[in-house]
Design an enzyme around this catalytic site. Structure first.
Site, PDB file in Angstrom:
ATOM      1  N   ASP A 167       7.912 162.280 -38.686  1.00 57.40           N
ATOM      2  CA  ASP A 167       8.067 162.578 -37.259  1.00 57.40           C
ATOM      3  C   ASP A 167       8.970 163.790 -37.106  1.00 57.40           C
ATOM      4  OD1 ASP A 167       7.522 162.282 -34.561  1.00 57.40           O
ATOM      5  OD2 ASP A 167       9.050 160.756 -34.212  1.00 57.40           O
ATOM      6  N   GLY A 168       8.739 164.530 -36.046  1.00 56.62           N
ATOM      7  CA  GLY A 168       9.558 165.678 -35.712  1.00 56.62           C
ATOM      8  C   GLY A 168      10.066 165.555 -34.292  1.00 56.62           C
ATOM      9  N   GLU A 218       7.387 168.626 -36.861  1.00 57.72           N
ATOM     10  CA  GLU A 218       6.332 167.704 -37.305  1.00 57.72           C
ATOM     11  C   GLU A 218       5.796 168.153 -38.661  1.00 57.72           C
ATOM     12  OE1 GLU A 218       5.544 164.875 -35.929  1.00 57.72           O
ATOM     13  OE2 GLU A 218       5.976 165.034 -33.793  1.00 57.72           O
ATOM     14  N   ASP A 246       2.556 160.818 -35.764  1.00 58.82           N
ATOM     15  CA  ASP A 246       2.135 160.731 -34.365  1.00 58.82           C
ATOM     16  C   ASP A 246       1.783 162.113 -33.804  1.00 58.82           C
ATOM     17  OD1 ASP A 246       4.610 161.919 -33.920  1.00 58.82           O
ATOM     18  OD2 ASP A 246       5.496 160.164 -32.959  1.00 58.82           O
ATOM     19  N   HIS A 279       6.003 156.032 -30.392  1.00 53.66           N
ATOM     20  CA  HIS A 279       6.779 155.173 -29.487  1.00 53.66           C
ATOM     21  C   HIS A 279       5.996 153.932 -29.089  1.00 53.66           C
ATOM     22  CE1 HIS A 279       9.479 158.582 -29.400  1.00 53.66           C
ATOM     23  NE2 HIS A 279       8.466 159.341 -29.049  1.00 53.66           N
ATOM     24  N   ASP A 337      11.357 158.647 -36.099  1.00 52.97           N
ATOM     25  CA  ASP A 337      11.814 159.219 -34.838  1.00 52.97           C
ATOM     26  C   ASP A 337      13.338 159.162 -34.766  1.00 52.97           C
ATOM     27  OD1 ASP A 337      11.273 160.161 -31.989  1.00 52.97           O
ATOM     28  OD2 ASP A 337      12.421 158.325 -31.627  1.00 52.97           O
TER      29      ASP A 337
END
Length: 159
Positions: free
Chosen positions: A9-10, A53, A75, A130, A140
Site C-alpha cells: 500500500d502507498g 503504491e 488496492d 479500507h 496502510d
C-alpha cells in the site's frame, strides 16, 4: 520454487505534493511449515500516492534474493491494471507514451518495477482498500505511519 505473498500500500498526504510513504508485507511458509513475515516501510518528503503504491511493490521484489512465485495484493488499480490489463506492454511499444501521445507518468519507477519483478512468476491481485483485509489494513498503517514520521527521504525522479 518458493511462494511469497506480497501485500502493498502507498499513501500520500496532500497528494500530489505532500509527504508520503509505502508499506509492504512479505509472507512465506518455509519447508517446515513455519510462517515468516517481513514488513518494509519508508516515508518521503514530497511524492504522490501512485509513486508510493509502486514503491511498495518495488521494495518487496527487491527484498527477494531468489526467483519466487509471488502473489501481489494491492488496492491500487493503477498498479494492478498496468499488468493485468496489459497497459505497460502498450506503453513500452509506444516508447512510454499513452493515449493521445502523452508521456507515461512515473517511467523511472515502472522500469525499476519491471526489472525487480523480472526474475519472478507474478500474479497481480486487486483488493478493495479500507475493507477489513488484514494485511492491506496493516500496509496502510505502515504507509501512513511512514508518511507522518520524521524520518523522511527525498523521492528522486531519475527520468
Amino acid at each position: 520454487m518458493m511462494k511469497v505473498m506480497m501485500y502493498t500500500d502507498g499513501s500520500a498526504r496532500g497528494n500530489p505534493d505532500g509527504p508520503g510513504g509505502y508499506g509492504t508485507i512479505l509472507e512465506y511458509i518455509d519447508t517446515k511449515g513455519q510462517l515468516h513475515v517481513k514488513e518494509l516501510s519508508q516515508g518521503y518528503v514530497k511524492t504522490t500516492n501512485n509513486r508510493m503504491e509502486m514503491m511498495a511493490a518495488i521494495v518487496g521484489f527487491e527484498a527477494l534474493n531468489r526467483s519466487c512465485q509471488v502473489d501481489v495484493f494491492s488496492d491500487s488499480q493503477y498498479l494492478i491494471n498496468a499488468f493485468n490489463k496489459h497497459w505497460i506492454e502498450g506503453w513500452i511499444k509506444k516508447g512510454w507514451k499513452r493515449g493521445k501521445n502523452e508521456p507515461v507518468k512515473n517511467v523511472d519507477l515502472w522500469k525499476r518495477l519491471l526489472k525487480a519483478a523480472g526474475p519472478h512468476q507474478v500474479t497481480w491481485n486487486w483488493v478493495k482498500g479500507h475493507d477489513g483485509h488484514l494485511q492491506n489494513e496493516r500496509c496502510d498503517a505502515l504507509a501512513t505511519t511512514a508518511a507522518d514520521s520524521d524520518d523522511l527521504i527525498e523521492d528522486v525522479i531519475t527520468e
